[in-house]
Design a protein around this motif. Structure first.
Motif, PDB file in Angstrom:
ATOM      1  N   VAL A  59      49.368 -56.798   8.943  1.00  0.00           N
ATOM      2  CA  VAL A  59      48.172 -55.947   8.988  1.00  0.00           C
ATOM      3  C   VAL A  59      47.915 -55.326   7.612  1.00  0.00           C
ATOM      4  O   VAL A  59      46.768 -55.283   7.152  1.00  0.00           O
ATOM      5  CB  VAL A  59      48.303 -54.875  10.098  1.00  0.00           C
ATOM      6  N   SER A  60      48.966 -54.876   6.944  1.00  0.00           N
ATOM      7  CA  SER A  60      48.812 -54.313   5.591  1.00  0.00           C
ATOM      8  C   SER A  60      48.232 -55.348   4.640  1.00  0.00           C
ATOM      9  O   SER A  60      47.367 -55.026   3.817  1.00  0.00           O
ATOM     10  CB  SER A  60      50.158 -53.825   5.052  1.00  0.00           C
ATOM     11  N   ARG A  61      48.680 -56.581   4.749  1.00  0.00           N
ATOM     12  CA  ARG A  61      48.163 -57.649   3.892  1.00  0.00           C
ATOM     13  C   ARG A  61      46.664 -57.828   4.114  1.00  0.00           C
ATOM     14  O   ARG A  61      45.891 -57.949   3.160  1.00  0.00           O
ATOM     15  CB  ARG A  61      48.905 -58.956   4.176  1.00  0.00           C
ATOM     16  N   LEU A  62      46.231 -57.823   5.376  1.00  0.00           N
ATOM     17  CA  LEU A  62      44.811 -57.957   5.694  1.00  0.00           C
ATOM     18  C   LEU A  62      44.014 -56.809   5.064  1.00  0.00           C
ATOM     19  O   LEU A  62      43.026 -57.039   4.364  1.00  0.00           O
ATOM     20  CB  LEU A  62      44.585 -57.973   7.208  1.00  0.00           C
ATOM     21  N   TYR A  63      44.440 -55.568   5.320  1.00  0.00           N
ATOM     22  CA  TYR A  63      43.714 -54.415   4.794  1.00  0.00           C
ATOM     23  C   TYR A  63      43.720 -54.408   3.267  1.00  0.00           C
ATOM     24  O   TYR A  63      42.701 -54.102   2.645  1.00  0.00           O
ATOM     25  CB  TYR A  63      44.286 -53.106   5.344  1.00  0.00           C
ATOM     26  N   ASP A  64      44.850 -54.751   2.656  1.00  0.00           N
ATOM     27  CA  ASP A  64      44.921 -54.792   1.187  1.00  0.00           C
ATOM     28  C   ASP A  64      43.941 -55.816   0.620  1.00  0.00           C
ATOM     29  O   ASP A  64      43.258 -55.545  -0.376  1.00  0.00           O
ATOM     30  CB  ASP A  64      46.337 -55.117   0.715  1.00  0.00           C
ATOM     31  N   GLN A  65      43.856 -56.978   1.252  1.00  0.00           N
ATOM     32  CA  GLN A  65      42.927 -58.006   0.773  1.00  0.00           C
ATOM     33  C   GLN A  65      41.477 -57.543   0.895  1.00  0.00           C
ATOM     34  O   GLN A  65      40.681 -57.728  -0.026  1.00  0.00           O
ATOM     35  CB  GLN A  65      43.122 -59.312   1.551  1.00  0.00           C
ATOM     36  N   PRO A 120      33.442 -48.788   3.815  1.00  0.00           N
ATOM     37  CA  PRO A 120      32.871 -49.973   4.461  1.00  0.00           C
ATOM     38  C   PRO A 120      33.831 -51.170   4.440  1.00  0.00           C
ATOM     39  O   PRO A 120      33.837 -51.987   5.369  1.00  0.00           O
ATOM     40  CB  PRO A 120      31.613 -50.281   3.647  1.00  0.00           C
ATOM     41  N   LEU A 121      34.652 -51.258   3.406  1.00  0.00           N
ATOM     42  CA  LEU A 121      35.645 -52.334   3.333  1.00  0.00           C
ATOM     43  C   LEU A 121      36.703 -52.129   4.409  1.00  0.00           C
ATOM     44  O   LEU A 121      37.093 -53.071   5.117  1.00  0.00           O
ATOM     45  CB  LEU A 121      36.286 -52.376   1.944  1.00  0.00           C
ATOM     46  N   TRP A 122      37.173 -50.875   4.546  1.00  0.00           N
ATOM     47  CA  TRP A 122      38.132 -50.547   5.597  1.00  0.00           C
ATOM     48  C   TRP A 122      37.542 -50.891   6.964  1.00  0.00           C
ATOM     49  O   TRP A 122      38.229 -51.453   7.819  1.00  0.00           O
ATOM     50  CB  TRP A 122      38.500 -49.061   5.538  1.00  0.00           C
ATOM     51  N   GLU A 123      36.260 -50.552   7.170  1.00  0.00           N
ATOM     52  CA  GLU A 123      35.612 -50.851   8.449  1.00  0.00           C
ATOM     53  C   GLU A 123      35.598 -52.354   8.724  1.00  0.00           C
ATOM     54  O   GLU A 123      35.745 -52.781   9.874  1.00  0.00           O
ATOM     55  CB  GLU A 123      34.200 -50.272   8.478  1.00  0.00           C
ATOM     56  N   THR A 124      35.452 -53.157   7.683  1.00  0.00           N
ATOM     57  CA  THR A 124      35.497 -54.612   7.844  1.00  0.00           C
ATOM     58  C   THR A 124      36.869 -55.052   8.348  1.00  0.00           C
ATOM     59  O   THR A 124      36.971 -55.841   9.292  1.00  0.00           O
ATOM     60  CB  THR A 124      35.161 -55.314   6.507  1.00  0.00           C
ATOM     61  N   ALA A 125      37.919 -54.555   7.714  1.00  0.00           N
ATOM     62  CA  ALA A 125      39.278 -54.904   8.146  1.00  0.00           C
ATOM     63  C   ALA A 125      39.533 -54.412   9.568  1.00  0.00           C
ATOM     64  O   ALA A 125      40.108 -55.138  10.393  1.00  0.00           O
ATOM     65  CB  ALA A 125      40.304 -54.314   7.186  1.00  0.00           C
ATOM     66  N   GLN A 126      39.097 -53.204   9.862  1.00  0.00           N
ATOM     67  CA  GLN A 126      39.278 -52.640  11.195  1.00  0.00           C
ATOM     68  C   GLN A 126      38.561 -53.497  12.238  1.00  0.00           C
ATOM     69  O   GLN A 126      39.090 -53.748  13.324  1.00  0.00           O
ATOM     70  CB  GLN A 126      38.758 -51.194  11.224  1.00  0.00           C
TER      71      GLN A 126
END
Length: 154
Positions: free
Chosen positions: A33-39, A120-126
């Motif tokens: 999950v961290s990898r996804l959010y970091d990307q 908005p980037l965080w919202e995309t990962a979420q």
């Protein structure tokens, strides 16, 4: 799989631990999950850990280093490294508290601005996670994770 009365081989025992070990499986999921959010957060220049620190500083700040470390459940040394980078970038300010040994973390205007960029980037990962698991399943997972945190506290 061995019969009920047959002993397991060392390989089978290790595989069983891997399936049952809460620590292994939580850390594995956390890394994924961290990898996804970091990307997804990469265009903002923030990592997921830094995003979390800034969000917490915004919501609870000014906050002591100890309270922040306790809030996000991280080691003070790890937190100090991240705070140094955030301070160098102008996203947070470290001030002395009432006790000269106490450090207060406060988000700066630059920190608020980078959060606006990153949100908005965080919202995309979420959304990726929510769509993958479904809202009900994610809500139950969040409850279960809170219970795990509570169970692991001394």
């Amino acid at each position: 799989m061995p019969q009920a009365n047959q002993p397991q081989t060392p390989e089978e025992a290790r595989a069983e631990i891997g399936r049952r070990c809460a620590c292994y499986n939580l850390r594995r999921a956390s890394r994924a999950v961290s990898r996804l959010y970091d990307q997804v957060l990469a265009p903002s220049g923030l990592r997921s850990t830094q995003f979390t620190i800034l969000q917490t500083a915004k919501r609870r700040g000014p906050i002591t280093l100890t309270a922040l470390a306790d809030s996000i459940i991280t080691e003070r040394t790890t937190l100090t490294r991240n705070l140094g980078l955030l301070e160098r970038n102008g996203y947070i300010r470290l001030d002395s508290g009432q006790d000269r040994r106490e450090r207060l973390i406060a988000i700066t205007q630059q920190g608020l601005a980078i959060l606006e960029t990153a949100l908005p980037l965080w919202e995309t990962a979420q959304t990726v996670i929510e769509r993958s698991l479904g809202q009900d399943r994610l809500a139950h997972l969040m409850e279960d994770l809170e219970a795990m945190v509570a169970a692991a506290k001394p």
